[in-house]
Motif scaffolding. Sequence first.
Motif, mmCIF file in Angstrom:
data_model
loop_
_atom_site.group_PDB
_atom_site.id
_atom_site.type_symbol
_atom_site.label_atom_id
_atom_site.label_comp_id
_atom_site.label_asym_id
_atom_site.label_seq_id
_atom_site.Cartn_x
_atom_site.Cartn_y
_atom_site.Cartn_z
ATOM 1 N N THR A 89 -20.595 35.174 -18.448
ATOM 2 C CA THR A 89 -21.023 36.367 -19.175
ATOM 3 C C THR A 89 -22.538 36.311 -19.349
ATOM 4 O O THR A 89 -23.124 35.224 -19.385
ATOM 5 C CB THR A 89 -20.363 36.467 -20.568
ATOM 6 O OG1 THR A 89 -20.668 35.277 -21.310
ATOM 7 C CG2 THR A 89 -18.853 36.629 -20.460
ATOM 8 N N GLU A 109 -21.446 44.474 -5.300
ATOM 9 C CA GLU A 109 -20.976 45.659 -6.003
ATOM 10 C C GLU A 109 -20.231 45.367 -7.296
ATOM 11 O O GLU A 109 -20.212 46.204 -8.198
ATOM 12 C CB GLU A 109 -20.120 46.491 -5.050
ATOM 13 C CG GLU A 109 -20.948 47.083 -3.908
ATOM 14 C CD GLU A 109 -20.122 47.749 -2.838
ATOM 15 O OE1 GLU A 109 -18.868 47.719 -2.947
ATOM 16 O OE2 GLU A 109 -20.708 48.291 -1.877
ATOM 17 N N LYS A 110 -19.625 44.201 -7.421
ATOM 18 C CA LYS A 110 -18.904 43.876 -8.654
ATOM 19 C C LYS A 110 -19.845 43.494 -9.796
ATOM 20 O O LYS A 110 -19.455 43.508 -10.961
ATOM 21 C CB LYS A 110 -17.922 42.727 -8.406
ATOM 22 C CG LYS A 110 -16.764 43.066 -7.490
ATOM 23 C CD LYS A 110 -15.715 43.919 -8.178
ATOM 24 C CE LYS A 110 -14.890 43.109 -9.165
ATOM 25 N NZ LYS A 110 -13.836 43.919 -9.800
ATOM 26 N N ASP A 113 -20.360 45.518 -13.108
ATOM 27 C CA ASP A 113 -19.404 45.422 -14.216
ATOM 28 C C ASP A 113 -19.918 44.533 -15.343
ATOM 29 O O ASP A 113 -19.428 44.613 -16.471
ATOM 30 C CB ASP A 113 -18.061 44.870 -13.716
ATOM 31 C CG ASP A 113 -17.388 45.784 -12.713
ATOM 32 O OD1 ASP A 113 -17.733 46.979 -12.671
ATOM 33 O OD2 ASP A 113 -16.514 45.298 -11.961
ATOM 34 N N GLN A 114 -20.879 43.656 -15.053
ATOM 35 C CA GLN A 114 -21.428 42.743 -16.049
ATOM 36 C C GLN A 114 -22.640 43.329 -16.771
ATOM 37 O O GLN A 114 -23.173 42.692 -17.691
ATOM 38 C CB GLN A 114 -21.839 41.424 -15.383
ATOM 39 C CG GLN A 114 -20.709 40.688 -14.674
ATOM 40 C CD GLN A 114 -19.624 40.254 -15.627
ATOM 41 O OE1 GLN A 114 -18.569 40.889 -15.720
ATOM 42 N NE2 GLN A 114 -19.871 39.190 -16.372
ATOM 43 N N PRO A 117 -22.684 49.206 -20.216
ATOM 44 C CA PRO A 117 -22.507 50.576 -19.689
ATOM 45 C C PRO A 117 -23.731 51.470 -19.847
ATOM 46 O O PRO A 117 -24.050 52.253 -18.941
ATOM 47 C CB PRO A 117 -21.309 51.096 -20.482
ATOM 48 C CG PRO A 117 -20.510 49.869 -20.809
ATOM 49 C CD PRO A 117 -21.532 48.789 -21.046
ATOM 50 N N ARG A 120 -26.216 50.899 -16.884
ATOM 51 C CA ARG A 120 -25.753 50.868 -15.495
ATOM 52 C C ARG A 120 -26.448 51.893 -14.602
ATOM 53 O O ARG A 120 -26.476 51.721 -13.384
ATOM 54 C CB ARG A 120 -24.233 51.048 -15.449
ATOM 55 C CG ARG A 120 -23.495 49.827 -15.975
ATOM 56 C CD ARG A 120 -21.986 49.983 -15.978
ATOM 57 N NE ARG A 120 -21.380 48.821 -16.625
ATOM 58 C CZ ARG A 120 -20.091 48.720 -16.920
ATOM 59 N NH1 ARG A 120 -19.264 49.729 -16.622
ATOM 60 N NH2 ARG A 120 -19.623 47.639 -17.514
ATOM 61 N N ASP A 251 -15.778 37.435 -8.448
ATOM 62 C CA ASP A 251 -16.497 38.694 -8.260
ATOM 63 C C ASP A 251 -17.576 38.600 -7.192
ATOM 64 O O ASP A 251 -17.782 39.535 -6.423
ATOM 65 C CB ASP A 251 -17.139 39.136 -9.579
ATOM 66 C CG ASP A 251 -16.150 39.801 -10.512
ATOM 67 O OD1 ASP A 251 -14.963 39.895 -10.155
ATOM 68 O OD2 ASP A 251 -16.573 40.231 -11.608
ATOM 69 N N GLU A 259 -12.068 43.894 -2.045
ATOM 70 C CA GLU A 259 -10.922 43.502 -2.870
ATOM 71 C C GLU A 259 -9.747 43.049 -2.017
ATOM 72 O O GLU A 259 -9.019 42.115 -2.362
ATOM 73 C CB GLU A 259 -10.495 44.679 -3.753
ATOM 74 C CG GLU A 259 -9.563 44.317 -4.880
ATOM 75 C CD GLU A 259 -10.261 43.657 -6.051
ATOM 76 O OE1 GLU A 259 -9.713 42.643 -6.552
ATOM 77 O OE2 GLU A 259 -11.319 44.139 -6.479
#
Length: 321
Positions: A89, A109-110, A113-114, A117, A120, A251, A259
Amino acid sequence: MRIQIVSPGGDLQQGHTRTGNRSTAAQWGRLLRELGHSVEITSTSIPRSNEVMIALHGDKSHEAILRYRSLHPAGKLILGLAGTDIYPTPSEKTLKSMALADGIIALQEKAIDQVPPKLRNRVVIILQSSAPALPAPRKSTDTFDVSILGHLRAVKNPMLLAEASRRLSPESRIRILQAGDILEEPYREAVEAETRTNPRFQYLGQLDRQSTAGLIAASHVMVITSVNEGGARVVSEAIVNHTPVLSTKMDGSIGMLGEGYPGYFPVGDSHALTELLIRCESDPEFLGELTATVTELAPRYTPEEERKALTNLLTRVCGSA
């Protein structure tokens, strides 16, 4: 445009370990110069009065980011996220660095997510490009070569592949080729012990860029055993050389390989890795599926695509590139 790239450890000097941050700084510097910009690469301690500062590593470069924001409030600040910035994290320093940045670079691309929001919309994905080894080396017909590349430290779980190889049958032709500098001393003894007791295992030490590319291209399979990755450069090198990848399901690899890629195994699971090694060696259809997938991804990892992404980033942050 005048651009400063600050990187933990500064410029790569001969004899020093070639870290991911140093390699990234050197590559972005070269691509930005090709785009016509004036680029200076420095350590994290000296924020210059350039139009743009690109800071690699939100945690380790945090003090430089604070100084740049204080000394040059009109300058544009871009943060390049390292793997340890966001996995498992983000630290408080990294979150503050994100908030201060006008633009944020994620290497797969993942990673977005970290990012909180509300930040982003500042993120640009820049996939690190690689060039295929030329001339393309021949793959051995006597052995089935499996490579693992990365400096030996705990987050890489570097001895997992060697452990998995010990369960292979005597008839297997698999050979383990491990490259990378030893950054944490316990692994020096582990490598020495593995060399003595495991006839499949060869430790090659730290390789230069050309030798790294050649090893990946000559391998039948490349393996990533890391607990976490921000977006491993060796994965892009495997992709452009059409070398199949086996990776822990995390990730950093999912964001590069997709995926649904069939070459994942659970983090830390050497038994699952053994089964994948056996399948790669014995099942040409499965190996062909892995090869076809990385071959299809290769056009996304060219220098031309990376230059376009850098241009897009500067346009978004500065209004022009």
